[in-house]
Motif scaffolding. Structure first.
Motif, PDB file in Angstrom:
ATOM      1  N   UNK A 158     -14.107 111.444 -26.806  1.00 21.35           N
ATOM      2  CA  UNK A 158     -14.121 110.324 -27.759  1.00 21.35           C
ATOM      3  C   UNK A 158     -13.601 110.359 -29.158  1.00 21.35           C
ATOM      4  N   UNK A 159     -12.972 111.557 -29.760  1.00 21.66           N
ATOM      5  CA  UNK A 159     -12.385 111.521 -30.860  1.00 21.66           C
ATOM      6  C   UNK A 159     -11.167 110.931 -30.799  1.00 21.66           C
ATOM      7  N   UNK A 160     -10.684 109.920 -31.802  1.00 23.54           N
ATOM      8  CA  UNK A 160      -9.637 109.280 -31.732  1.00 23.54           C
ATOM      9  C   UNK A 160      -8.440 110.059 -32.142  1.00 23.54           C
ATOM     10  N   UNK A 161      -7.219 109.983 -31.527  1.00 23.67           N
ATOM     11  CA  UNK A 161      -6.243 110.938 -31.725  1.00 23.67           C
ATOM     12  C   UNK A 161      -5.048 109.923 -32.139  1.00 23.67           C
ATOM     13  N   UNK A 162      -4.900 108.621 -31.762  1.00 17.55           N
ATOM     14  CA  UNK A 162      -3.881 107.971 -32.081  1.00 17.55           C
ATOM     15  C   UNK A 162      -4.221 106.488 -31.786  1.00 17.55           C
ATOM     16  N   UNK A 201      -1.858  91.037 -25.324  1.00 16.83           N
ATOM     17  CA  UNK A 201      -2.068  91.272 -26.452  1.00 16.83           C
ATOM     18  C   UNK A 201      -3.290  92.154 -26.723  1.00 16.83           C
ATOM     19  N   UNK A 202      -3.083  93.422 -27.055  1.00 13.36           N
ATOM     20  CA  UNK A 202      -4.461  94.045 -26.933  1.00 13.36           C
ATOM     21  C   UNK A 202      -4.300  95.443 -27.710  1.00 13.36           C
ATOM     22  N   UNK A 203      -5.326  96.109 -28.367  1.00 10.19           N
ATOM     23  CA  UNK A 203      -5.182  97.399 -28.717  1.00 10.19           C
ATOM     24  C   UNK A 203      -6.400  98.340 -28.460  1.00 10.19           C
ATOM     25  N   UNK A 204      -6.016  99.571 -28.412  1.00 11.45           N
ATOM     26  CA  UNK A 204      -6.858 100.609 -28.020  1.00 11.45           C
ATOM     27  C   UNK A 204      -6.671 102.076 -28.890  1.00 11.45           C
ATOM     28  N   UNK A 205      -7.616 102.945 -28.709  1.00  9.38           N
ATOM     29  CA  UNK A 205      -7.271 104.219 -29.110  1.00  9.38           C
ATOM     30  C   UNK A 205      -7.030 105.159 -28.247  1.00  9.38           C
ATOM     31  N   UNK A 206      -6.173 106.100 -28.363  1.00 11.00           N
ATOM     32  CA  UNK A 206      -6.160 107.125 -27.266  1.00 11.00           C
ATOM     33  C   UNK A 206      -7.300 108.195 -27.924  1.00 11.00           C
ATOM     34  N   UNK A 207      -7.955 108.773 -27.000  1.00  9.05           N
ATOM     35  CA  UNK A 207      -9.021 109.577 -27.482  1.00  9.05           C
ATOM     36  C   UNK A 207      -8.914 111.039 -26.620  1.00  9.05           C
ATOM     37  N   UNK A 208      -9.791 112.129 -27.310  1.00 10.17           N
ATOM     38  CA  UNK A 208      -9.921 113.332 -26.422  1.00 10.17           C
ATOM     39  C   UNK A 208     -11.129 112.887 -25.478  1.00 10.17           C
ATOM     40  N   UNK A 252       5.090  97.665 -27.473  1.00 11.93           N
ATOM     41  CA  UNK A 252       3.976  98.526 -27.517  1.00 11.93           C
ATOM     42  C   UNK A 252       3.942  99.634 -28.723  1.00 11.93           C
ATOM     43  N   UNK A 253       3.446  99.520 -29.639  1.00 15.40           N
ATOM     44  CA  UNK A 253       3.263 100.570 -30.584  1.00 15.40           C
ATOM     45  C   UNK A 253       2.464 101.764 -30.584  1.00 15.40           C
ATOM     46  N   UNK A 254       3.013 102.870 -30.753  1.00 17.83           N
ATOM     47  CA  UNK A 254       2.080 104.051 -30.820  1.00 17.83           C
ATOM     48  C   UNK A 254       2.042 104.582 -32.295  1.00 17.83           C
ATOM     49  N   UNK A 255       1.051 104.590 -33.069  1.00 18.92           N
ATOM     50  CA  UNK A 255       1.138 105.156 -34.282  1.00 18.92           C
ATOM     51  C   UNK A 255      -0.101 106.124 -34.554  1.00 18.92           C
ATOM     52  N   UNK A 256      -0.180 106.741 -35.800  1.00 17.60           N
ATOM     53  CA  UNK A 256      -1.215 107.759 -36.068  1.00 17.60           C
ATOM     54  C   UNK A 256      -2.376 106.725 -36.625  1.00 17.60           C
ATOM     55  N   UNK A 257      -3.554 107.303 -36.720  1.00 15.69           N
ATOM     56  CA  UNK A 257      -4.602 106.887 -37.185  1.00 15.69           C
ATOM     57  C   UNK A 257      -4.626 106.112 -38.671  1.00 15.69           C
ATOM     58  N   UNK A 258      -3.633 106.594 -39.613  1.00 15.61           N
ATOM     59  CA  UNK A 258      -3.620 106.094 -40.629  1.00 15.61           C
ATOM     60  C   UNK A 258      -2.445 104.946 -40.829  1.00 15.61           C
ATOM     61  N   UNK A 259      -1.959 104.815 -39.566  1.00 12.85           N
ATOM     62  CA  UNK A 259      -1.102 103.513 -39.553  1.00 12.85           C
ATOM     63  C   UNK A 259       0.363 103.971 -39.550  1.00 12.85           C
ATOM     64  N   UNK A 260       0.802 105.414 -39.894  1.00 11.35           N
ATOM     65  CA  UNK A 260       2.090 105.464 -39.530  1.00 11.35           C
ATOM     66  C   UNK A 260       2.640 105.429 -38.258  1.00 11.35           C
ATOM     67  N   UNK A 261       3.702 104.552 -37.957  1.00  8.71           N
ATOM     68  CA  UNK A 261       4.055 104.356 -36.734  1.00  8.71           C
ATOM     69  C   UNK A 261       5.042 105.481 -36.275  1.00  8.71           C
TER      70      UNK A 261
END
Length: 222
Positions: free
Chosen positions: A43-47, A33-40, A60-69
């Motif tokens: 360090x700029x967040x991508x998802x 149970x953990x979450x993280x951001x995929x970044x360039x 495991x959920x992959x979603x946009x930064x605005x929460x869109x799955x």
């Protein structure tokens, strides 16, 4: 039919470009149970990536930064003794493809230059058609993703980011490729192959309020 569709149309890499991103090397066998951001690499967040294997959906959920799955990886079968392969799904829960172990010797010797490397994995659609082959040294995160005709579409390697001492691996996805599908495949293999204990990473970590797989995916097992 699923093999003719894109899993994540908004993550299709444009012609003449490539997507280079860094993914936290935190996934392991066992419930997490953990979450993280995929970044360039700067360090700029991508998802966002939310791992929730304690709730009813278990995945495991992959979603946009605005929460869109965008997609999710169903991992319940890894923890409940059903022995099925992980499934990469649309946000609705419909199966897009499965992450299956490749048959022994399926990877060409040139793709497995040393005996440490496993025979690898395959992404296959529900009809059994090969979408991608994934091979390499999974423990070292030195992995190649190949298209059905053997063309290289993605390569990964460990990387160190200047702004974060935690372990990451760099992922480079070629043009014309659905980066969301590739990332989901790599996340699923992270669950199968493990790794964070060797880096001192916890299996349970902070998640933002509301980060749960139950908030995005249906229960379809199609």
């Amino acid at each position: 039919e699923p093999s003719a569709k894109l899993l994540c149309p908004c993550l299709l890499v444009p012609d003449g470009a490539e997507l280079v991103c860094a993914i936290r090397d935190v996934l392991a066998p066992g419930r997490q149970e953990v979450s993280f951001r995929i970044v360039d690499l700067e360090g700029r967040a991508l998802s966002d990536c939310i791992v929730d294997e304690t709730g009813p959906q278990c995945g495991i959920l992959l979603r946009l930064l605005d929460g869109t799955p965008l997609a999710w990886v169903r991992t319940r079968m890894l923890h409940e003794g059903t022995f099925g392969p992980p499934e990469i799904c649309f946000p609705s829960g419909q199966t897009f493809c499965r992450v299956e172990r490749a048959k022994p010797g399926a990877a060409a010797p040139s793709e497995r230059p040393n005996e440490r490397e496993a025979d690898g994995y395959e992404l296959r659609d529900p009809a059994g058609r090969l979408l991608y082959s994934i091979c390499g040294d999974f423990q070292e995160r030195a992995v190649n993703v190949l298209g059905p005709t053997g063309q290289l579409v993605c390569a990964t390697e460990r990387c160190r980011l200047s702004f974060d001492d935690r372990p990451y691996f760099q992922t480079c996805v070629d043009s014309g490729i659905d980066a969301g599908l590739i990332i989901c495949g790599l996340l699923a293999i992270g669950k199968l192959e493990g790794g964070p204990q060797q880096h001192g990473e916890p299996c349970f970590g902070p998640r933002e309020s509301g980060d749960s797989c139950s908030s995005f995916a249906g229960t379809s097992n199609q």
